[in-house]
Design an enzyme around this catalytic site. Sequence first.
Site, PDB file in Angstrom:
ATOM      1  N   LEU A   1      38.784  32.013  21.317  1.00 15.46           N
ATOM      2  CA  LEU A   1      37.486  32.010  20.648  1.00 15.46           C
ATOM      3  C   LEU A   1      36.480  31.102  21.353  1.00 15.46           C
ATOM      4  CD1 LEU A   1      38.362  31.785  16.830  1.00 15.46           C
ATOM      5  CD2 LEU A   1      37.375  33.693  18.069  1.00 15.46           C
ATOM      6  N   PRO A   2      36.160  31.359  22.624  1.00 14.97           N
ATOM      7  CA  PRO A   2      35.154  30.527  23.276  1.00 14.97           C
ATOM      8  C   PRO A   2      33.842  30.626  22.507  1.00 14.97           C
ATOM      9  CG  PRO A   2      35.525  32.552  24.516  1.00 14.97           C
ATOM     10  CD  PRO A   2      36.589  32.482  23.467  1.00 14.97           C
ATOM     11  N   HIS A   3      33.170  29.477  22.303  1.00 18.82           N
ATOM     12  CA  HIS A   3      31.921  29.538  21.544  1.00 18.82           C
ATOM     13  C   HIS A   3      30.995  28.396  21.933  1.00 18.82           C
ATOM     14  CE1 HIS A   3      34.719  27.058  19.178  1.00 18.82           C
ATOM     15  NE2 HIS A   3      33.651  26.345  18.854  1.00 18.82           N
ATOM     16  N   ALA A   4      29.735  28.508  21.507  1.00 13.27           N
ATOM     17  CA  ALA A   4      28.766  27.448  21.765  1.00 13.27           C
ATOM     18  C   ALA A   4      27.624  27.564  20.775  1.00 13.27           C
ATOM     19  CB  ALA A   4      28.231  27.572  23.192  1.00 13.27           C
TER      20      ALA A   4
ATOM     21  N   VAL B   1      31.669  33.675  20.777  1.00 16.99           N
ATOM     22  CA  VAL B   1      30.805  33.496  19.610  1.00 16.99           C
ATOM     23  C   VAL B   1      29.656  32.568  19.978  1.00 16.99           C
ATOM     24  CG1 VAL B   1      30.732  32.822  17.184  1.00 16.99           C
ATOM     25  CG2 VAL B   1      32.840  33.745  18.154  1.00 16.99           C
TER      26      VAL B   1
END
Lengths: 595, 595
Positions: free
Chosen positions: B477-480, B515
């Site tokens: 779930l890479p996100h920023a 995300v």
Amino acid sequence: MQIQHDEITVLFLSLGILLAAARILGELAQKLGQPAVVGEILAGVLLGPTVLGRYFPLASAALFPPTGNVRVLLDGMSTIAIALFLLVAGMEVELSTVFKRGRSALGVALGGFLIPFALGWVTASLAPSALGSEPNASTQLFALFFATAISISALPVIAKTLMDLNLYRSELGMVVVAAAVFNDLVGWIVFAVILGMISTGGPARFDVGATILWTLTFAAFCLTAGRWMIHRMLPWLQAYTTWPGGVLSFAISLALMAAALTEWIGIHAIFGSFLLGVAIGDSSHLREQTRQTILEFVSFIFAPLFFASVGLRVDFAGNFDLSIVLIVLVIACAGKIIGCGLSARLTKMDWATSWSVGFAMNARGAMEIILGLLALQNGLIQQKMFVALVIMALITSMMSGPAIQRLLRRHRAMRFTTYTSPRFFRERLLATDRLEAIGELVAAVVVDTRHDAPELVDAVVRRELAGSTGMGDDLALPHARLPNLRRPIVAVGISQMGIDFNAADGQPARLVCLVLLPESSSADSLAILADIARTFKQERTREAAIQARTYTEFLAAIRVEGASSPPLIEAGVDMVSQSTPPASSQTADDHESRS
Amino acid sequence: MQIQHDEITVLFLSLGILLAAARILGELAQKLGQPAVVGEILAGVLLGPTVLGRYFPLASAALFPPTGNVRVLLDGMSTIAIALFLLVAGMEVELSTVFKRGRSALGVALGGFLIPFALGWVTASLAPSALGSEPNASTQLFALFFATAISISALPVIAKTLMDLNLYRSELGMVVVAAAVFNDLVGWIVFAVILGMISTGGPARFDVGATILWTLTFAAFCLTAGRWMIHRMLPWLQAYTTWPGGVLSFAISLALMAAALTEWIGIHAIFGSFLLGVAIGDSSHLREQTRQTILEFVSFIFAPLFFASVGLRVDFAGNFDLSIVLIVLVIACAGKIIGCGLSARLTKMDWATSWSVGFAMNARGAMEIILGLLALQNGLIQQKMFVALVIMALITSMMSGPAIQRLLRRHRAMRFTTYTSPRFFRERLLATDRLEAIGELVAAVVVDTRHDAPELVDAVVRRELAGSTGMGDDLALPHARLPNLRRPIVAVGISQMGIDFNAADGQPARLVCLVLLPESSSADSLAILADIARTFKQERTREAAIQARTYTEFLAAIRVEGASSPPLIEAGVDMVSQSTPPASSQTADDHESRS
């Protein structure tokens, strides 16, 4: 005319009673090794003019009025029911098998149509009056009708019988179903011709050529473009509509429209829903749960209602004429069994399978009855002939299942519950070790053996010492072979605390099944132990069984939770084994690959 | 009269079209935040005399003939459909909650009956002609009818609306359903009295006292001895009959017979099946799968057919009289909402919940229509009044859902799919490490942001380095968080080989969800990540999603496999959150304890 208050009362009551009676007799028929459909038709016979109408005419007329709105509603409901049943039958067809077996099926269909047709035509032409032809009717027409009537198979009955026997998805089943579809298409087209010749109503919508053309076009569309479109639409429906409601409504509404289309073409509504079912069922995107919801609701609600309504239609006793019944029965059976059996044999099936195909195709039902009803209304035949046709349909349906079972040497599946009993059930073992547990269970069964208790305990303990019977996962299977036992005995004991049986997993057993086996028949005995182990493999089943407080609750726990296959198939599993004949190995495979 | 070939064609066609239209508009209504039932009724309005009949009178007359066998069949089917829907509604009732809430319910029922009744009676007595009374009819009778008509709630619509909103099993839902049952019982008994006074047919079976006595006896029996017997029979059926067919047929056939009984008593058939449903649903021996099969088939096949058939019955445009419609609507709403709302408030509910009860009870439907139809047939009211009643029923049904949603501040549940799109979906990532994977997914979304690609990659990678977002179990779930983002964006990538995301389980991720979150609204953002993690918790769901080759297939995979709750409730979950108001915490609990 508006439906009246009283008619609604009668409608609900008659549907409720019809469904209850059909299902109860259907269950009984299955217990006696017959397909459920026989019990379901019998329910209609009992509730119809034959029995209820004869002895309680007022009750019969009140429940199932011969005219009026309730009659229309019951007839309409049974028409919808049969169309939906054929949808399910279609969904269960494996197209790949049918294609692979297309030539065999075509051969069987042709042989199974032409031979009984010829036999019937000759007989009816030579002796029309012996068969109860109306004196004024044309002999030509009567012969044509009779020949057609005994040549049409009954796809619904055949499908139901095969499902009941767990043969539907086998190669044999697919050949028979494909042949029945071909057979019925031909039969209905011929019938449309006859109807055009005798019909007192307006002209048919299409002439024969156009009917055939439309039918083939529709069938081809369903099996190619229609199938492809449905396959493409299913993921979309699953993604963007309520689940599983989207797919469910899609299937049912399409089936209803397809039924309307084939009815409009001039062949029966059931062909439309059947072909649509084939197209839907073939898609790998159809989820098992959706399939099962439709299957369960239709098989256990709609199908019994339809088959029971068949028995409602005539007074079987009052219009019974032995000679006509016998002639019809003999000609119909001989023509169909020989015609299909020989054709099947020509496609290189072995004799047993060939005759099984013959007996399967020999089952008649709704089709004969609808056809007979129309002929009756158009003054072509007498009541006696109609009754003979229905009785022929019933008897051929009843012969079908047992004959196939015998020919393919299918026997009842081994379930250990055959050898349990409420008397052999101990819901609360007091034992704290395995010796005490064995003693308690031996005490429960000893009066049913010709041994005494110490003898039994001794035999079981000796086996126990030779190697632990603690299977792990809460289960222990102490057992012994005994010389004077007539049949296996299985006692079940539950211990909430658990009893140490030296299991490999080090855990105590909360379910102890004592199995006593006769010294002969080792194969059966192994099957019992294997069945117990298999039944309790799933944790949910074990837990439910351990919670059972009565024998009935124990049975309920393993019936419900132990069902790993779709329920209709499950119904069959209880009746026949899956392991004997060549044709059935395929069944088991198909079945596993789907479940 | 025998059903003709052509009638069967029409029957199948009209049922198919009706079902398809009802379900399509029902789905659309849900997408617009309305209960499905509004779309279903609207489908009938479109297909009925109002639209289709007006512009294509021949098509309308052909599809839905006003008289004859097809009419009888459609009416009969919708009667059966509504009875079965009430069976399901009954099965969903939690008796313990109803008992606990019995006094509140009784208060709401009384207030909700007496106040609109008084209002209606006064208005109709003072100005009968303004309301479209037949000139010859007795004003007394007309006032009595009108007062009753606006006082009866519509149990089916209320049940459907509450189910659609996922409130059915909440305390609020149970109070409303219990109150609606009381209300309807009183209403139907009063109506039976009126019917006895106006009926042109034979005398009623029972006088008022006997009807009341029979009704109460039957209700008491169902809720005590009947309930006990069913609870005892279910394990027996599960143990000794085909599963799940035995229980299924048992439930349906008993429901049909109970419906017959209440119809015979003189109240409507639906009470019988509803009470029987309560008795069956209360048994802990009823398995979830059986409940679900009945629920799905009835909710997605029978209920839409019934509600669509309601719209078929009248020409809404031709008989539209604005002043009558407005008077009826205002009096009906004011009486019901105030009556129920104040009564609910008196039982110590907070104001928001009290008014929700008022709006829920305000929904009318089938009952008004049946009642109005009978009054019309007996020459008591004119078409205009009938149309006004149906429009009132529709509008009150449409108000009900949104009003409750607003009052209880329920909002749509957070689903991450709200922020995905076919453009953000990569079915085959080429990446071999996480940097490349992030780059590929950023490339898919960058045009929809006000950032450029390096900026996005930089933000995500910075977060990634601060702590791995490999969740294990195939998911990353890479996100920023980004300052200039207007709404969240979720991109989904699938890698068959898997990409190492430094997960705790050491396994590569085959599902990568990028995300991007706006910097504000942190609560929402967390909800998205949690929703993704929850969705892919089950291995089956993950596997199905990883196999998806199109975005649609991806959505289908998570819709189908992600459904852990019964489908009707699931339909609701998509529409409203379960987490805000006091009443709904109970819902969530109930719901979880069942599923």
